[in-house]
Write a protein that holds these residues in place. Structure first.
Motif, short mmCIF file in Angstrom:
data_model
loop_
_atom_site.label_atom_id
_atom_site.label_comp_id
_atom_site.label_asym_id
_atom_site.label_seq_id
_atom_site.Cartn_x
_atom_site.Cartn_y
_atom_site.Cartn_z
N ASP A 5 43.86 49.65 45.42
CA ASP A 5 44.41 48.82 44.34
C ASP A 5 44.45 47.35 44.73
OD1 ASP A 5 46.49 49.39 46.18
OD2 ASP A 5 48.02 49.09 44.64
N GLN A 6 44.68 47.07 45.99
CA GLN A 6 44.67 45.70 46.50
C GLN A 6 43.26 45.10 46.39
OE1 GLN A 6 45.95 45.75 50.57
NE2 GLN A 6 46.48 43.58 50.60
N TYR A 7 42.27 45.88 46.78
CA TYR A 7 40.87 45.46 46.70
C TYR A 7 40.45 45.22 45.25
CZ TYR A 7 35.76 45.98 46.89
OH TYR A 7 34.41 45.80 46.73
N GLU A 8 40.83 46.12 44.36
CA GLU A 8 40.48 45.97 42.94
C GLU A 8 41.12 44.72 42.33
OE1 GLU A 8 41.34 49.65 40.99
OE2 GLU A 8 39.95 50.74 42.28
N ARG A 9 42.40 44.46 42.65
CA ARG A 9 43.06 43.24 42.15
C ARG A 9 42.34 42.00 42.67
NH1 ARG A 9 47.72 46.00 43.69
NH2 ARG A 9 47.97 44.58 45.44
N TRP A 10 41.92 42.04 43.93
CA TRP A 10 41.19 40.92 44.51
C TRP A 10 39.87 40.70 43.79
CZ3 TRP A 10 36.42 40.82 46.98
CH2 TRP A 10 36.07 39.61 47.59
N LEU A 11 39.13 41.78 43.51
CA LEU A 11 37.86 41.66 42.79
C LEU A 11 38.06 41.02 41.43
CD1 LEU A 11 35.95 45.00 43.42
CD2 LEU A 11 35.27 42.71 44.13
N ILE A 12 39.05 41.46 40.70
CA ILE A 12 39.32 40.88 39.39
C ILE A 12 39.63 39.39 39.51
CG2 ILE A 12 40.93 40.89 37.43
CD1 ILE A 12 41.17 43.97 37.97
N ARG A 13 40.48 39.04 40.45
CA ARG A 13 40.86 37.64 40.66
C ARG A 13 39.66 36.78 41.06
NH1 ARG A 13 45.70 38.45 43.06
NH2 ARG A 13 44.61 39.17 44.89
N VAL A 14 38.87 37.27 42.01
CA VAL A 14 37.72 36.51 42.51
C VAL A 14 36.65 36.35 41.43
CG1 VAL A 14 35.76 36.65 44.10
CG2 VAL A 14 38.06 36.97 44.94
N LEU A 15 36.27 37.44 40.78
CA LEU A 15 35.22 37.35 39.78
C LEU A 15 35.66 36.54 38.56
CD1 LEU A 15 33.71 40.93 40.01
CD2 LEU A 15 32.72 38.79 40.85
N SER A 16 36.92 36.66 38.20
CA SER A 16 37.44 35.84 37.10
C SER A 16 37.38 34.36 37.47
CB SER A 16 38.87 36.24 36.75
OG SER A 16 38.92 37.54 36.25
N SER A 17 37.77 34.04 38.69
CA SER A 17 37.75 32.65 39.14
C SER A 17 36.33 32.09 39.24
CB SER A 17 38.42 32.52 40.52
OG SER A 17 39.77 32.84 40.45
N LEU A 18 35.42 32.90 39.73
CA LEU A 18 34.04 32.44 39.94
C LEU A 18 33.24 32.32 38.63
CD1 LEU A 18 32.99 34.53 43.06
CD2 LEU A 18 33.34 32.05 42.96
N LEU A 19 33.48 33.24 37.70
CA LEU A 19 32.60 33.35 36.54
C LEU A 19 33.16 32.81 35.22
CD1 LEU A 19 31.29 36.95 37.26
CD2 LEU A 19 30.21 34.78 37.89
N ALA A 20 34.46 32.74 35.11
CA ALA A 20 35.07 32.33 33.84
C ALA A 20 34.83 30.85 33.56
CB ALA A 20 36.57 32.63 33.86
N PRO A 21 34.78 30.50 32.27
CA PRO A 21 34.59 29.09 31.92
C PRO A 21 35.70 28.21 32.50
CG PRO A 21 34.40 30.48 29.99
CD PRO A 21 34.89 31.34 31.10
N ARG A 22 35.35 27.00 32.82
CA ARG A 22 36.33 26.05 33.38
C ARG A 22 36.73 25.06 32.32
NH1 ARG A 22 36.65 27.80 38.17
NH2 ARG A 22 34.88 28.41 39.38
#
Length: 91
Positions: free
Chosen positions: A74-91
């Motif tokens: 669950d820690q890894y999955e939360r990290w993936l969501i946070r990282v991919l959202s930060s990297l890919l979401a519009p700024r």
């Protein structure tokens, strides 16, 4: 919870193919652009978004965090969501 659907897709796909077998085709550009329903950062090319997604989901990153650092799933999955959202979401 925002990103829950994305987290479920990550878990299901990883379980289906095994984390070591992830490839660029495992997560389509459509999946990458659906994070939180916000779309893809227009400053990124599709290839860059695919490469970032592929890297974050790589077996090496999973091994480092889960095996070497002792992270729980669950820690890894939360990290993936946070990282991919930060990297890919519009700024």
């Amino acid at each position: 919870m925002e990103g829950a659907d994305f987290s479920e897709r990550i878990t299901a796909d990883r379980d289906q193919v095994g984390v070591g077998a992830l490839s660029k085709t495992t997560f389509s550009t459509t999946e990458a652009t659906c994070i939180g329903g916000h779309g893809l950062d227009r400053a990124l090319s599709i290839a860059e978004a695919e490469d970032m997604t592929y890297t974050a989901l790589s077996a090496d990153v999973h091994r480092i965090l889960a095996v070497e650092r002792g992270w729980f799933a669950d820690q890894y999955e939360r990290w993936l969501i946070r990282v991919l959202s930060s990297l890919l979401a519009p700024r």
